[in-house]
Write an enzyme that holds these catalytic residues in place. Sequence first.
Site, PDB file in Angstrom:
ATOM      1  N   THR B 157       0.872  -1.185   0.000  1.00 48.36           N
ATOM      2  CA  THR B 157       0.000   0.000   0.000  1.00 48.36           C
ATOM      3  C   THR B 157       0.903   1.227   0.000  1.00 48.36           C
ATOM      4  OG1 THR B 157      -0.230  -0.165   2.409  1.00 48.36           O
ATOM      5  CG2 THR B 157      -1.973  -1.141   1.068  1.00 48.36           C
ATOM      6  N   LYS B 179       3.301  -6.935   4.051  1.00 47.52           N
ATOM      7  CA  LYS B 179       3.091  -5.520   3.757  1.00 47.52           C
ATOM      8  C   LYS B 179       2.793  -4.817   5.076  1.00 47.52           C
ATOM      9  CE  LYS B 179      -0.050  -3.270   3.513  1.00 47.52           C
ATOM     10  NZ  LYS B 179      -0.828  -2.366   4.481  1.00 47.52           N
ATOM     11  N   THR B 190       0.049  -3.703  12.328  1.00 44.32           N
ATOM     12  CA  THR B 190      -0.861  -3.779  11.194  1.00 44.32           C
ATOM     13  C   THR B 190      -0.147  -4.237   9.960  1.00 44.32           C
ATOM     14  OG1 THR B 190      -2.123  -1.996  11.968  1.00 44.32           O
ATOM     15  CG2 THR B 190      -2.368  -2.545   9.685  1.00 44.32           C
ATOM     16  N   GLU B 270       5.742   4.392   7.618  1.00 44.37           N
ATOM     17  CA  GLU B 270       5.405   5.680   7.003  1.00 44.37           C
ATOM     18  C   GLU B 270       6.162   6.841   7.625  1.00 44.37           C
ATOM     19  OE1 GLU B 270       1.210   5.907   7.415  1.00 44.37           O
ATOM     20  OE2 GLU B 270       0.818   4.828   5.554  1.00 44.37           O
ATOM     21  N   ASN B 389      -0.308  10.795   6.268  1.00 45.08           N
ATOM     22  CA  ASN B 389      -1.578  10.411   6.861  1.00 45.08           C
ATOM     23  C   ASN B 389      -2.604  11.525   6.892  1.00 45.08           C
ATOM     24  OD1 ASN B 389      -1.346   7.544   7.705  1.00 45.08           O
ATOM     25  ND2 ASN B 389       0.533   8.363   8.600  1.00 45.08           N
ATOM     26  N   SER B 394      -6.468   7.091   3.707  1.00 45.27           N
ATOM     27  CA  SER B 394      -5.946   5.723   3.666  1.00 45.27           C
ATOM     28  C   SER B 394      -6.410   4.983   4.901  1.00 45.27           C
ATOM     29  CB  SER B 394      -4.435   5.712   3.593  1.00 45.27           C
ATOM     30  OG  SER B 394      -3.885   6.318   4.732  1.00 45.27           O
TER      31      SER B 394
END
Lengths: 394, 394
Positions: B157, B179, B190, B270, B389, B394
């Site tokens: 993603t 992922k 996650t 991220e 974010n 997302s």
Amino acid sequence: MTVTHPRGFRASGVAAGLKASGNADVALVVNDGPDYTAAAVFTGNRVKAAPVLWSQQVLKGGIVRAVVLNSGGANACTGSQGFRDTHATAEHTAAVLRGISKPGAKPMMIGAGDVAVCSTGLIGELLPMDKLLPGVNAAAKALAADGGPKAADAIMTTDTVAKNAVAQRDGWSVGGIAKGAGMLAPALATMLVVITTDASADNEVLDAALRAATRVTFDRIDADGCMSTNDTVLLLASGASNRQPTVEELTEAVTEVCHDLAQQLIADAEGATKHIAIEVRGAASESDAVQVGRVVAGNNLVKTAFFGNDPNWGRILAAVGTTSAAFEPDRIDVAINGVWICKGGAAAEDRSKVDLSGRDVTVTINLREGEMGATIWTTDLSHAYVHENSAYSS
Amino acid sequence: MTVTHPRGFRASGVAAGLKASGNADVALVVNDGPDYTAAAVFTGNRVKAAPVLWSQQVLKGGIVRAVVLNSGGANACTGSQGFRDTHATAEHTAAVLRGISKPGAKPMMIGAGDVAVCSTGLIGELLPMDKLLPGVNAAAKALAADGGPKAADAIMTTDTVAKNAVAQRDGWSVGGIAKGAGMLAPALATMLVVITTDASADNEVLDAALRAATRVTFDRIDADGCMSTNDTVLLLASGASNRQPTVEELTEAVTEVCHDLAQQLIADAEGATKHIAIEVRGAASESDAVQVGRVVAGNNLVKTAFFGNDPNWGRILAAVGTTSAAFEPDRIDVAINGVWICKGGAAAEDRSKVDLSGRDVTVTINLREGEMGATIWTTDLSHAYVHENSAYSS
């Protein structure tokens, strides 16, 4: 509109050189009586700053005649020397105040054990006592019956505006000052708060009123989920009004001041671009509602979504799912600014209907399990938050 | 170095149009046996995506012959239609695989109940089934004994690199794809992870190995404290090696692959500019050590300090103070990158000695209460995290 609004109090704020900026950094709030009752709530953090450990002892005596506050250094994680410094600050404050009486009044009868101490700033460094103690001298000389705003100025750290509040009642009042800005979290948002009243009330009544008020105000704001080592909320009563409100009346007025100051803290939280109310309804219990509100308020993905004006209800549901509150995932409804974009745990009204262009955001979460509710106030997570907390040591 | 390294597996990844970018978004991993045993660990979030609810049922049967994965949509908070879509995806996958046998092999005996489903992407939107089902057809046609890397690509993603890993043993091996990127949190970071082995092992052994491995790997990384609705870790065994390792041997190899993938997830989280290990030592219990590590790893003020290359040990102590772990504030030692800047809860070595110029940071916290320890891996909180974010849904 501040701590010197109630009768029987003087306050001051001066620059002692603790802050590199040269701004005011030492404040005094003095209770001239005739009563000196007090109550306090302190941080739930187990790593407590020296002034918190000191003030907890002072409050056990039930009498607070003066509060000395400094910004420019938290005096936390400073070992035994840090505690000795706090003790010396209280001793010095008492000695200075004994020598400086109110015009026309008898000399103050005050010892170190009557002086609460509050500090805020960087953790882990000793205070420059060679600057702080002369600052106390200057603050004592500057004490004035209208000095509340100067005290509010002197306790600011990354605050951009001073925080003052008052609740006027018939013949008596409650006033307050606060500083906040960062490290605002549940179980006492990080901050220093001094609240005064000219009502007459014993320690038990003050304690009951203060705990009831903080439980639904400072305990329900959360800027960044980080609990401080220095949180302190003090309530001092002078009795100068000769009025004795009921505990309910006092609680109501103290809550009004605490709510006002708490909202000012959130409005001025570091880097905030949104003022967000998380309203939880339909909970099986108030504690469920508070838990859900806090978890949603503390979720970085929810907070960054609001910074981006994105009504991302999926992140809100994902956050609710990490709680232990009673709920069924396929019954939850969520509205953002009044638009019910999630009904029964799935998409409902179109997200494009949600207007997030303003600063104020209300998230309503209906758990549909009962009749209880609570509101938690928080902020978004912005570039400015990251900047303020990474570019400078604080 | 991937899920198709162990014998008995084929995989593929294709672009079905679920992602606006046109990148690959549907993946298949097929177990060609002779064994089809499996184990899984799912998100602890109570709001579970439809594919998680489906795959939990599949795993109860103890047999997994295929895993179909999609990026471009989480199929979470999508109500009963979302669950029907997951069911239809499994039915369709089974039907397609029945019609496409391995070259030279008998037709696959496979039903929907043998097909695990994983989805990742935005919460709250239905999947475009008119694109997904044709994508499954294409993925089935593309299945290849070296297709692991393509499957790893298709589940990305906001990942910037695909994640593959392998642990080679004498005559058997364990491989994996993963992922991650955002929503990485305790109690399962996650992510979607598929791990394969050509070892022969019954369901109980696989389950024991997988739980032991995830407990000390995926459960000990935390990028942003946000737990997802879709976390899934699957372990499939083909038995194609004809080797039957002990549970200890299998656990060790699965842990190696999980550790490798977990580190890749944190390295690519991220917006991360730092890869931070929070090593807790001297704890009274392992759970105390894990709690302290997680709380420090999740503290926004600690994370922003590291983004700013600021060795702010005071914020670390303030975070430790919010835990229920056994410790005395005046006994804690803290080192950052080997420099003991805090001893006995107060300042020790000069903070200027701490070199934070590199990407890797090790924080060592000695609680001095016992002999237990644990390490939690995390990232800093950067402008890029806020940007990723807030700028995109997302």
